[in-house]
Motif scaffolding. Sequence first.
Motif, PDB file in Angstrom:
ATOM      1  N   THR A 160     -28.289  31.058 -25.075  1.00  0.00           N
ATOM      2  CA  THR A 160     -27.530  29.827 -25.351  1.00  0.00           C
ATOM      3  C   THR A 160     -26.735  29.389 -24.129  1.00  0.00           C
ATOM      4  O   THR A 160     -26.709  28.198 -23.778  1.00  0.00           O
ATOM      5  CB  THR A 160     -26.566  30.052 -26.531  1.00  0.00           C
ATOM      6  N   ALA A 164     -27.180  25.971 -21.823  1.00  0.00           N
ATOM      7  CA  ALA A 164     -26.063  25.065 -21.510  1.00  0.00           C
ATOM      8  C   ALA A 164     -25.982  24.812 -20.012  1.00  0.00           C
ATOM      9  O   ALA A 164     -25.819  23.663 -19.570  1.00  0.00           O
ATOM     10  CB  ALA A 164     -24.755  25.655 -22.028  1.00  0.00           C
ATOM     11  N   ILE A 183     -23.629  20.288 -27.643  1.00  0.00           N
ATOM     12  CA  ILE A 183     -23.228  21.436 -28.462  1.00  0.00           C
ATOM     13  C   ILE A 183     -23.591  21.196 -29.924  1.00  0.00           C
ATOM     14  O   ILE A 183     -24.161  22.076 -30.589  1.00  0.00           O
ATOM     15  CB  ILE A 183     -21.715  21.709 -28.312  1.00  0.00           C
ATOM     16  N   ARG A 186     -27.405  21.295 -30.356  1.00  0.00           N
ATOM     17  CA  ARG A 186     -27.891  22.661 -30.259  1.00  0.00           C
ATOM     18  C   ARG A 186     -27.599  23.427 -31.545  1.00  0.00           C
ATOM     19  O   ARG A 186     -28.440  24.175 -32.052  1.00  0.00           O
ATOM     20  CB  ARG A 186     -27.223  23.358 -29.071  1.00  0.00           C
ATOM     21  N   ARG A 187     -26.413  23.230 -32.073  1.00  0.00           N
ATOM     22  CA  ARG A 187     -26.018  23.919 -33.302  1.00  0.00           C
ATOM     23  C   ARG A 187     -26.906  23.501 -34.474  1.00  0.00           C
ATOM     24  O   ARG A 187     -27.231  24.325 -35.345  1.00  0.00           O
ATOM     25  CB  ARG A 187     -24.554  23.605 -33.609  1.00  0.00           C
ATOM     26  N   THR A 193     -29.246  29.988 -32.162  1.00  0.00           N
ATOM     27  CA  THR A 193     -28.136  29.734 -31.245  1.00  0.00           C
ATOM     28  C   THR A 193     -26.919  30.601 -31.594  1.00  0.00           C
ATOM     29  O   THR A 193     -26.555  30.737 -32.764  1.00  0.00           O
ATOM     30  CB  THR A 193     -27.737  28.253 -31.290  1.00  0.00           C
ATOM     31  N   GLU A 195     -23.161  31.213 -31.994  1.00  0.00           N
ATOM     32  CA  GLU A 195     -21.948  30.425 -32.195  1.00  0.00           C
ATOM     33  C   GLU A 195     -20.860  30.871 -31.221  1.00  0.00           C
ATOM     34  O   GLU A 195     -20.058  30.063 -30.762  1.00  0.00           O
ATOM     35  CB  GLU A 195     -21.460  30.567 -33.632  1.00  0.00           C
ATOM     36  N   LEU A 198     -21.572  29.021 -28.047  1.00  0.00           N
ATOM     37  CA  LEU A 198     -21.228  27.599 -28.119  1.00  0.00           C
ATOM     38  C   LEU A 198     -19.721  27.395 -28.011  1.00  0.00           C
ATOM     39  O   LEU A 198     -19.265  26.440 -27.364  1.00  0.00           O
ATOM     40  CB  LEU A 198     -21.747  26.997 -29.424  1.00  0.00           C
ATOM     41  N   GLU A 199     -18.951  28.262 -28.619  1.00  0.00           N
ATOM     42  CA  GLU A 199     -17.503  28.153 -28.504  1.00  0.00           C
ATOM     43  C   GLU A 199     -17.047  28.455 -27.079  1.00  0.00           C
ATOM     44  O   GLU A 199     -16.075  27.873 -26.597  1.00  0.00           O
ATOM     45  CB  GLU A 199     -16.829  29.091 -29.500  1.00  0.00           C
ATOM     46  N   GLU A 202     -17.568  25.253 -25.175  1.00  0.00           N
ATOM     47  CA  GLU A 202     -16.504  24.289 -25.474  1.00  0.00           C
ATOM     48  C   GLU A 202     -15.224  24.660 -24.751  1.00  0.00           C
ATOM     49  O   GLU A 202     -14.566  23.806 -24.149  1.00  0.00           O
ATOM     50  CB  GLU A 202     -16.272  24.231 -26.986  1.00  0.00           C
TER      51      GLU A 202
END
Length: 414
Positions: A160, A164, A183, A186-187, A193, A195, A198-199, A202
Amino acid sequence: MSPAAGNSTHVFLSETEHHGSTVTDPGGLRARIVQNALFADRLVITDSQVLHNVALRSLLDGQTPSTPEWRADLAELIGSGMLVIVRRDSAGSFREIRDEHKARNVGDVPTEEYAELMDEITEGHIAPYSVDTVSERFKRRTVDRLTDLIGPPDDSYSRTLRAAVEWIHGQDPLYYNSLRGWIEQRRATHGETSEVALEAVERSANWSFRTSLPAVLEMPVAWGTVRTPSTVALQGDATQGELTLPGYALNPFVLARLPASVVNEAVGLASRKVVVDQFAKAHSGRPVDTDALRDGVEDFCMHLQEAAVAAFRGLDADALAAVRDERVTARLHVSASSVATGSLDTLIGLISSGFNPASLMLNLLSMPFDIAQDRKERKLKKESERLKNAWRLEKQLPEHQKLLRIVSPTEPPE
């Protein structure tokens, strides 16, 4: 007055940032701004903050009426030069920036009338910055931070983050709003993916967005939500190097109501110049003359109290009582340079007797974000790797030896 690169008497006001700010109500935000204005030579905010921070707009637009809780008069600080607005050199007006953001569906875009009003209010009080330089810094910092987080295992977390980084490399320029869109996409479309990853994307983008411009301007950053070890010391007895202040000087109840005209009047005080100069030494790592700082703070607070009493008398009995309340005291703490972090901070914390302690704080850090974010990301990466390793080990155990997991390896640790 425009901010000069490396000018340690100018302070970048991070708390007015519209992405992820913890201060969202007009009264609380105004208290923060005034607090910083009292102890910094000039405050610097950006064009995007002026346009997209809803609470800040209500304090600047000149049309929102003042309330019993806060005053909508901060445009006076722009007129006096106390509040310096930096605007991207690619645009000639706030209206132009507003229209471009509207076309890209940026959130919280103001009305055309507000943008045009800001052009009027800030005329002659704008300092340009290189949007290309800041955009490049934002992109590079985001990529570098995510690259550092990518571990050797070829798992969903690393894949992931690599996705990015690959997507960001293809963006020129990189827009925060677009990255948030990636984001969410992707989610929604990639079941495997991570999480946690992803966080991390962010957080990394948020950190890069907040720090790129002050890094280019080379100035200290006001960041009141940062907590340092110095904060703990403020709860006990005063230690060497700390100065006692009257509580009103840091009381959010008072600062939200203190007229901008009083703040502007305070700017010209000789004692305030002494305080600002000593803070500038602290920010640049030079020795602080604590005797001069103590004398300057005492004299400054005395004159400020006289002006506040005159402003509130007959108009705001509650604020007047708060200014005169000697039960509430504050401390000013200038810490030494830390060997571990390489940072130096000037911390102002409100201490009270019988009330809520530390209700308002000010941190002016020469390098706050790199240190705090690096620690957070390293901890998150370490925890993520620990959980993944534990999960792999657990899957190898016989069924009767498996333990109930409290934290899922797919979720960020507390």
